[in-house]
Enzyme design. Structure first.
Site, PDB file in Angstrom:
ATOM      1  CE  LYS A 162     151.237  43.867  24.901  1.00 46.20           C
ATOM      2  NZ  LYS A 162     150.838  42.735  25.714  1.00 46.20           N
ATOM      3  CE  LYS A 173     154.202  36.607  19.525  1.00 42.56           C
ATOM      4  NZ  LYS A 173     153.787  36.789  20.912  1.00 42.56           N
ATOM      5  CE  LYS A 218     145.240  38.435  19.098  1.00 40.28           C
ATOM      6  NZ  LYS A 218     144.379  37.996  20.165  1.00 40.28           N
TER       7      LYS A 218
HETATM    8  P1  TYM Z   1     147.043  35.419  23.454  1.00 44.41           P
HETATM    9  O1  TYM Z   1     145.625  35.889  23.452  1.00 44.41           O
HETATM   10  O2  TYM Z   1     148.099  36.385  23.057  1.00 44.41           O
HETATM   11  O3  TYM Z   1     147.185  34.160  22.522  1.00 44.41           O
HETATM   12  C1  TYM Z   1     146.319  33.033  22.641  1.00 44.41           C
HETATM   13  C2  TYM Z   1     147.128  31.760  22.432  1.00 44.41           C
HETATM   14  O4  TYM Z   1     147.692  31.763  21.108  1.00 44.41           O
HETATM   15  C3  TYM Z   1     149.087  31.518  21.193  1.00 44.41           C
HETATM   16  N1  TYM Z   1     149.773  32.253  20.114  1.00 44.41           N
HETATM   17  C4  TYM Z   1     150.695  31.716  19.328  1.00 44.41           C
HETATM   18  N2  TYM Z   1     151.217  30.470  19.265  1.00 44.41           N
HETATM   19  C5  TYM Z   1     152.151  30.224  18.319  1.00 44.41           C
HETATM   20  N3  TYM Z   1     152.575  31.173  17.422  1.00 44.41           N
HETATM   21  C6  TYM Z   1     152.083  32.421  17.446  1.00 44.41           C
HETATM   22  N4  TYM Z   1     152.489  33.331  16.575  1.00 44.41           N
HETATM   23  C7  TYM Z   1     151.099  32.746  18.442  1.00 44.41           C
HETATM   24  N5  TYM Z   1     150.398  33.877  18.757  1.00 44.41           N
HETATM   25  C8  TYM Z   1     149.598  33.558  19.797  1.00 44.41           C
HETATM   26  C9  TYM Z   1     149.512  32.044  22.554  1.00 44.41           C
HETATM   27  O5  TYM Z   1     150.723  31.457  22.982  1.00 44.41           O
HETATM   28  C10 TYM Z   1     148.325  31.638  23.402  1.00 44.41           C
HETATM   29  O6  TYM Z   1     148.448  30.303  23.826  1.00 44.41           O
HETATM   30  N6  TYM Z   1     148.235  35.543  28.317  1.00 44.41           N
HETATM   31  C11 TYM Z   1     147.520  34.760  27.302  1.00 44.41           C
HETATM   32  C12 TYM Z   1     146.053  34.585  27.615  1.00 44.41           C
HETATM   33  C13 TYM Z   1     145.797  33.969  28.958  1.00 44.41           C
HETATM   34  C14 TYM Z   1     146.048  32.607  29.314  1.00 44.41           C
HETATM   35  C15 TYM Z   1     145.655  32.488  30.675  1.00 44.41           C
HETATM   36  C16 TYM Z   1     146.567  31.519  28.619  1.00 44.41           C
HETATM   37  C17 TYM Z   1     145.283  34.597  30.043  1.00 44.41           C
HETATM   38  N7  TYM Z   1     145.196  33.725  31.084  1.00 44.41           N
HETATM   39  C18 TYM Z   1     145.760  31.272  31.356  1.00 44.41           C
HETATM   40  C19 TYM Z   1     146.673  30.295  29.312  1.00 44.41           C
HETATM   41  C20 TYM Z   1     146.277  30.189  30.657  1.00 44.41           C
HETATM   42  C21 TYM Z   1     147.656  35.509  25.976  1.00 44.41           C
HETATM   43  O7  TYM Z   1     147.918  36.679  25.937  1.00 44.41           O
HETATM   44  O8  TYM Z   1     147.389  34.765  24.867  1.00 44.41           O
END
Ligand code: TYM
Length: 322
Positions: free
Chosen positions: A111, A190, A193
């Site tokens: 970031k 990857k 967003k």
């Molecule tokens: P976030 O909102 O960025 O993404 C949600 C989930 O989607 C997966 N993901 C992907 N997997 C494979 N390929 C991709 N291109 C891809 N883009 C997104 C992410 O790995 C995620 O599983 N920090 C987390 C949210 C969170 C969380 C938690 C997750 C907050 N607290 C506790 C698990 C447990 C996040 O930013 O995910």
């Protein structure tokens, strides 16, 4: 019974990376224990700056999960901010979290590299995530590979807390599906967003078509065979329609087939696979009360699950009188 927990940030439209990396595995795991899935709106505040955007993205993630098969009679679905007790736990965890652990977090470093302003919320993000996981005594956490390090940090923090205060927390295990651990975006990085390279799950037909037709390909001429395996097109087809992928590889490597034809095939596969979900999603968009009802009920169930665990942590630290 095993607790299966995951969270998704409401920071923009859901995309194929979210679906294959986390939503599909999480939905499939619903019948393997008590699933606890939430919309990480506190976390999204680190990037979403408008209140109306946060509200509508939060609703869209909830509607999207329900449309893709989350079963609210079995699974607890809630808004992270409906259980503000998570911040008390985050504080208890922060006092055993070494600065160096957070300084090494890739997502924080990324970031910053992208030019985001540094702030405490972004830096402390993994501590809040550890609290999300530990507050429900989670056993399994289905996520994409980009969250692996955050899971390791959560385990480290749980261990440090237990070392200092006694055995309060279980150490959670990540569940990462190798085949779709990193779903590529249309530019080959990857899908994310923040890179603007997504194919959205519930976008309109035109948007999805534009994204698919924009997938980066190499400059192999039409009369030459193309390398499908490992390409963005190939990886996406493999995720969307694994059976069709076998034909796609053969057909795609035949001379005379252009990338435009292959993209049309992928588009058709995406439409076929997601159309039923899109219909359900439209239903929830026109029946917002149903989604709110699920979130309200989920918040009550989540708070009930969290209360004894938070109390145990409070007692272990000496915050409670008994
Ligand atoms: P976030 O909102 O960025 O993404 C949600 C989930 O989607 C997966 N993901 C992907 N997997 C494979 N390929 C991709 N291109 C891809 N883009 C997104 C992410 O790995 C995620 O599983 N920090 C987390 C949210 C969170 C969380 C938690 C997750 C907050 N607290 C506790 C698990 C447990 C996040 O930013 O995910």
């Amino acid at each position: 019974m095993k607790i299966i927990l995951t969270g998704i940030q409401p920071s923009g439209a859901l995309h194929l990376g979210n679906y294959f990396g986390a939503m599909q595995p999480a939905i499939e795991l619903q019948s393997h224990g008590q699933a606890v899935y939430f919309i990480a709106d506190y976390h999204a505040l680190t990037s979403v700056t408008k209140a109306d955007d946060l509200r509508s993205y939060t609703f869209d993630v909830a509607a999207g999960l329900l449309a893709c098969g989350l079963d609210p009679s079995r699974t607890i679905l809630f808004r992270q901010s409906d259980v503000p007790q998570v911040h008390e736990l985050a504080w208890l965890l922060s006092i055993v979290t070494p600065m160096g652990l957070l300084e090494r977090a890739h997502s924080y470093k990324d970031k910053i590299a992208q030019g985001a302003e540094t702030n405490h919320g972004l830096f402390a993000y993994p501590v809040l995530m550890a609290a999300d996981i530990l507050l429900y005594n989670s056993d399994l956490v289905p996520v994409g590979r980009d969250q692996k390090q955050h899971l390791e940090i959560a385990r480290d923090i749980a261990q440090k807390f237990n070392d200092r205060f006694g055995p309060v927390f279980k150490l959670p295990e990540p569940v990462i599906r190798e085949a779709t651990a990193i779903v590529p975006g249309i530019d080959g990085r990857k899908m994310s967003k923040s890179y603007g390279n997504t194919i959205s799950l519930f976008g309109n037909e035109k948007e999805i078509k534009k994204a698919v037709m924009g997938i980066k390909t190499d400059s192999t001429p039409i009369d030459q065979p193309k390398q499908i395996e490992g390409s963005v097109l190939g990886q996406l087809m493999q995720a969307v329609d694994p059976e069709k992928y076998e034909n796609f590889k053969v057909y795609g490597s035949a001379p005379g087939i252009g990338y435009g034809d292959l993209k049309k095939d992928l588009l058709a596969a995406i439409q076929k696979r997601f159309q039923p979900f899109q219909e359900k999603y439209r239903h929830y968009q026109t029946h917002p009360g149903e989604v709110e009802g699920v979130l309200h009920d989920g918040a009550n169930r989540a708070r009930a699950l969290a209360a004894p665990i938070l109390e145990k942590a409070r007692r272990a630290t000496g915050l409670s009188s008994s």
